[in-house]
Design a protein around this motif. Structure first.
Motif, PDB file in Angstrom:
ATOM      1  N   UNK A   1      -3.489   2.324  -5.984  1.00 46.45           N
ATOM      2  CA  UNK A   1      -3.682   2.623  -4.563  1.00 46.45           C
ATOM      3  C   UNK A   1      -2.367   2.508  -3.800  1.00 46.45           C
ATOM      4  N   UNK A   2      -1.616   1.456  -4.081  1.00 46.15           N
ATOM      5  CA  UNK A   2      -0.322   1.271  -3.413  1.00 46.15           C
ATOM      6  C   UNK A   2       0.635   2.398  -3.780  1.00 46.15           C
ATOM      7  N   UNK A   3       0.642   2.793  -5.059  1.00 49.45           N
ATOM      8  CA  UNK A   3       1.515   3.900  -5.491  1.00 49.45           C
ATOM      9  C   UNK A   3       1.128   5.198  -4.787  1.00 49.45           C
ATOM     10  N   UNK A   4      -0.169   5.417  -4.628  1.00 49.99           N
ATOM     11  CA  UNK A   4      -0.647   6.623  -3.952  1.00 49.99           C
ATOM     12  C   UNK A   4      -0.214   6.634  -2.485  1.00 49.99           C
ATOM     13  N   UNK A   5      -0.413   5.522  -1.785  1.00 47.35           N
ATOM     14  CA  UNK A   5      -0.030   5.428  -0.373  1.00 47.35           C
ATOM     15  C   UNK A   5       1.480   5.531  -0.218  1.00 47.35           C
ATOM     16  N   UNK A   6       2.208   4.849  -1.100  1.00 47.83           N
ATOM     17  CA  UNK A   6       3.671   4.882  -1.041  1.00 47.83           C
ATOM     18  C   UNK A   6       4.199   6.309  -1.182  1.00 47.83           C
ATOM     19  N   UNK A   7       3.645   7.047  -2.141  1.00 51.62           N
ATOM     20  CA  UNK A   7       4.105   8.426  -2.367  1.00 51.62           C
ATOM     21  C   UNK A   7       3.894   9.279  -1.125  1.00 51.62           C
ATOM     22  N   UNK A   8       2.727   9.137  -0.499  1.00 50.98           N
ATOM     23  CA  UNK A   8       2.433   9.946   0.678  1.00 50.98           C
ATOM     24  C   UNK A   8       3.233   9.542   1.893  1.00 50.98           C
ATOM     25  N   UNK A   9       3.330   8.243   2.153  1.00 49.14           N
ATOM     26  CA  UNK A   9       4.052   7.771   3.343  1.00 49.14           C
ATOM     27  C   UNK A   9       5.542   8.053   3.224  1.00 49.14           C
TER      28      UNK A   9
END
Length: 264
Positions: free
Chosen positions: A137-145
């Motif tokens: 989840x953190x990797x997903x949010x990090x990639x988008x942000x």
């Protein structure tokens, strides 16, 4: 043939290590760092994973052999068939450490379910799947942000071209699907597969015990339940790899969706 039979209990045999009286170090720091059986299995399998990779890549050679060769084959599988196939070469290599860590952690934790003496995957209890889902989840949010800034959340929830009134219905659905359902389903899928597998194996081996020792007229049936247990163990070997692959693949897919959130 008669012998001693102990019926399986719903507690320690189905969920070993779940009761508080089996904790190690319960009196230290009010039990914050107490370890039960499943935590010990987690630590053991994590140590095995780290040691194997350290040995494999401690002195890498140009022409790999032995453990290094196996390690490189595993890493290349994740790099080529999960990371790069989903994210492309550039982004695949960028997020490879996270995806590979998730894949091999799940794989090694799952292997414990068929190792005599361990007999259960640490992923059969929700704690470990939650941790792995949070990392994804953190990797997903990090990639988008990192790519879109705060606008990432708008791109992920607002579908362009919809009538204004429909946004009141669609935005909550998209938010729930993207930011809540994805990590929850990742964790629950992993846990449910290995909890169910553990229970089925316990039932099959318990049935073998029961038919062999308790009912003389049904002794031959114990052979059938034993064969079923062995066949299901072989099936678990497939699930061990498949669940690691699915979790890592979905992590890569979610990262890819975040990187292209504006193409909603």
């Amino acid at each position: 043939m008669k012998g001693t039979f102990h019926a399986p209990q719903l507690g320690p045999e189905f969920f070993p290590g779940h009761t508080f009286d089996q904790f190690i170090g319960e009196d230290f720091a009010n039990g914050w760092f107490a370890l039960d059986r499943i935590m010990l299995v987690r630590l053991f399998m994590a140590a095995v994973l780290v040691v194997l990779f350290v040995i494999a890549f401690r002195k890498p050679k140009l022409v790999p052999k032995g453990l290094q060769n196996i390690g490189e084959l595993g890493v290349d599988f994740v790099r080529i068939h999960i990371a790069e196939d989903t994210l492309g070469k550039k982004e695949g290599r960028r997020f490879l450490p996270v995806i590979a860590t998730i894949f091999f952690t799940i794989l090694f934790m799952n292997v414990a379910t068929i190792i005599p003496g361990l007999n259960i995957s640490p992923n059969a209890r929700i704690g470990m799947p939650i941790v792995l889902a949070v990392v994804a989840y953190i990797a997903m949010i990090y990639a988008g942000v990192q790519r879109y800034g705060v606008a990432f959340f708008k791109h992920s929830t607002v579908i362009p071209g919809l009538p204004f009134a429909l946004h009141f219905l669609v935005v909550p659905i998209e938010f729930f699907s993207t930011f809540i359902l994805r990590p929850v389903t990742l964790a629950l899928r992993l846990m449910a597969n290995f909890l169910a597998g553990h229970i089925i194996l316990v039932l099959l081996y318990s049935a073998t015990n029961f038919f062999f020792w308790q009912i003389s007229a049904w002794t031959s049936v114990s052979g059938l339940t034993l064969i079923a247990a062995l066949l299901f163990t072989l099936y678990e070997l497939i699930i061990i790899f498949l669940q690691a692959y699915i979790f890592a693949l979905l992590t890569a897919v979610y990262i890819e969706l975040s990187l292209h959130a504006d193409a909603h």
